[in-house]
Write a protein that holds these residues in place. Structure first.
Motif, PDB file in Angstrom:
ATOM      1  N   PHE A  28       0.820  -1.209   0.000  1.00 55.01           N
ATOM      2  CA  PHE A  28       0.000   0.000   0.000  1.00 55.01           C
ATOM      3  C   PHE A  28       0.857   1.263   0.000  1.00 55.01           C
ATOM      4  N   ARG A  29       1.988   1.231   0.667  1.00 53.82           N
ATOM      5  CA  ARG A  29       2.919   2.361   0.606  1.00 53.82           C
ATOM      6  C   ARG A  29       3.490   2.490  -0.805  1.00 53.82           C
ATOM      7  N   GLN A  30       3.790   1.360  -1.423  1.00 47.31           N
ATOM      8  CA  GLN A  30       4.268   1.389  -2.810  1.00 47.31           C
ATOM      9  C   GLN A  30       3.227   2.063  -3.704  1.00 47.31           C
ATOM     10  N   GLY A  31       1.981   1.702  -3.509  1.00 46.31           N
ATOM     11  CA  GLY A  31       0.894   2.282  -4.303  1.00 46.31           C
ATOM     12  C   GLY A  31       0.764   3.775  -4.092  1.00 46.31           C
ATOM     13  N   MET A  32       0.795   4.210  -2.847  1.00 46.63           N
ATOM     14  CA  MET A  32       0.708   5.642  -2.550  1.00 46.63           C
ATOM     15  C   MET A  32       1.845   6.403  -3.219  1.00 46.63           C
ATOM     16  N   LEU A  33       3.044   5.858  -3.129  1.00 45.98           N
ATOM     17  CA  LEU A  33       4.207   6.533  -3.680  1.00 45.98           C
ATOM     18  C   LEU A  33       4.177   6.559  -5.210  1.00 45.98           C
ATOM     19  N   ARG A  34       3.696   5.484  -5.814  1.00 52.52           N
ATOM     20  CA  ARG A  34       3.615   5.444  -7.281  1.00 52.52           C
ATOM     21  C   ARG A  34       2.566   6.417  -7.807  1.00 52.52           C
ATOM     22  N   VAL A  35       1.421   6.492  -7.133  1.00 52.43           N
ATOM     23  CA  VAL A  35       0.382   7.433  -7.549  1.00 52.43           C
ATOM     24  C   VAL A  35       0.865   8.872  -7.362  1.00 52.43           C
ATOM     25  N   ARG A  87       3.947   9.897  -7.416  1.00 50.76           N
ATOM     26  CA  ARG A  87       4.968  10.148  -8.443  1.00 50.76           C
ATOM     27  C   ARG A  87       4.312  10.498  -9.775  1.00 50.76           C
ATOM     28  N   ALA A  88       3.323   9.717 -10.176  1.00 53.76           N
ATOM     29  CA  ALA A  88       2.648   9.965 -11.456  1.00 53.76           C
ATOM     30  C   ALA A  88       1.917  11.311 -11.443  1.00 53.76           C
ATOM     31  N   THR A  89       1.280  11.615 -10.338  1.00 48.54           N
ATOM     32  CA  THR A  89       0.577  12.885 -10.215  1.00 48.54           C
ATOM     33  C   THR A  89       1.567  14.042 -10.283  1.00 48.54           C
ATOM     34  N   GLY A  90       2.681  13.915  -9.582  1.00 44.07           N
ATOM     35  CA  GLY A  90       3.701  14.956  -9.590  1.00 44.07           C
ATOM     36  C   GLY A  90       4.292  15.164 -10.971  1.00 44.07           C
ATOM     37  N   GLU A  91       4.552  14.079 -11.685  1.00 44.98           N
ATOM     38  CA  GLU A  91       5.096  14.186 -13.045  1.00 44.98           C
ATOM     39  C   GLU A  91       4.116  14.913 -13.957  1.00 44.98           C
ATOM     40  N   ALA A  92       2.843  14.566 -13.847  1.00 45.87           N
ATOM     41  CA  ALA A  92       1.825  15.208 -14.683  1.00 45.87           C
ATOM     42  C   ALA A  92       1.699  16.691 -14.335  1.00 45.87           C
ATOM     43  N   GLU A  93       1.719  17.010 -13.059  1.00 46.14           N
ATOM     44  CA  GLU A  93       1.595  18.410 -12.654  1.00 46.14           C
ATOM     45  C   GLU A  93       2.810  19.218 -13.095  1.00 46.14           C
ATOM     46  N   ARG A  94       4.015  18.641 -12.936  1.00 41.61           N
ATOM     47  CA  ARG A  94       5.228  19.348 -13.374  1.00 41.61           C
ATOM     48  C   ARG A  94       5.207  19.588 -14.884  1.00 41.61           C
ATOM     49  N   ALA A  95       4.748  18.603 -15.640  1.00 41.97           N
ATOM     50  CA  ALA A  95       4.657  18.762 -17.099  1.00 41.97           C
ATOM     51  C   ALA A  95       3.680  19.879 -17.452  1.00 41.97           C
TER      52      ALA A  95
END
Length: 62
Positions: free
Chosen positions: A32-39, A41-49
């Motif tokens: 579940f921590r892996q899932g939180m961190l992956r989501v 990360r993806a959200t951060g990448e999209a927002e930075r883009a």
């Protein structure tokens, strides 16, 4: 405002730390921590883009 947000998002951070070091998704032992961190990360990448695109568009003359 957009530049400040982008600067904030480029600073290393995590929800979880071990020994003062941010835990990456690949290092998290719990599924579940892996899932939180992956989501996150993806959200951060999209927002930075998006922020980068928005700043570039707003910097264009006319």
């Amino acid at each position: 405002m957009l530049r400040r947000r982008l600067e904030f998002l480029t600073a290393p951070t995590s929800f979880f730390y071990e020994g003062g070091k941010p835990v990456r998704a690949e290092e998290a032992a719990d599924l579940f921590r892996q899932g939180m961190l992956r989501v996150a990360r993806a959200t951060g990448e999209a927002e930075r883009a998006w922020l980068t695109e928005a700043i570039t568009a707003l910097d264009q003359p006319g």
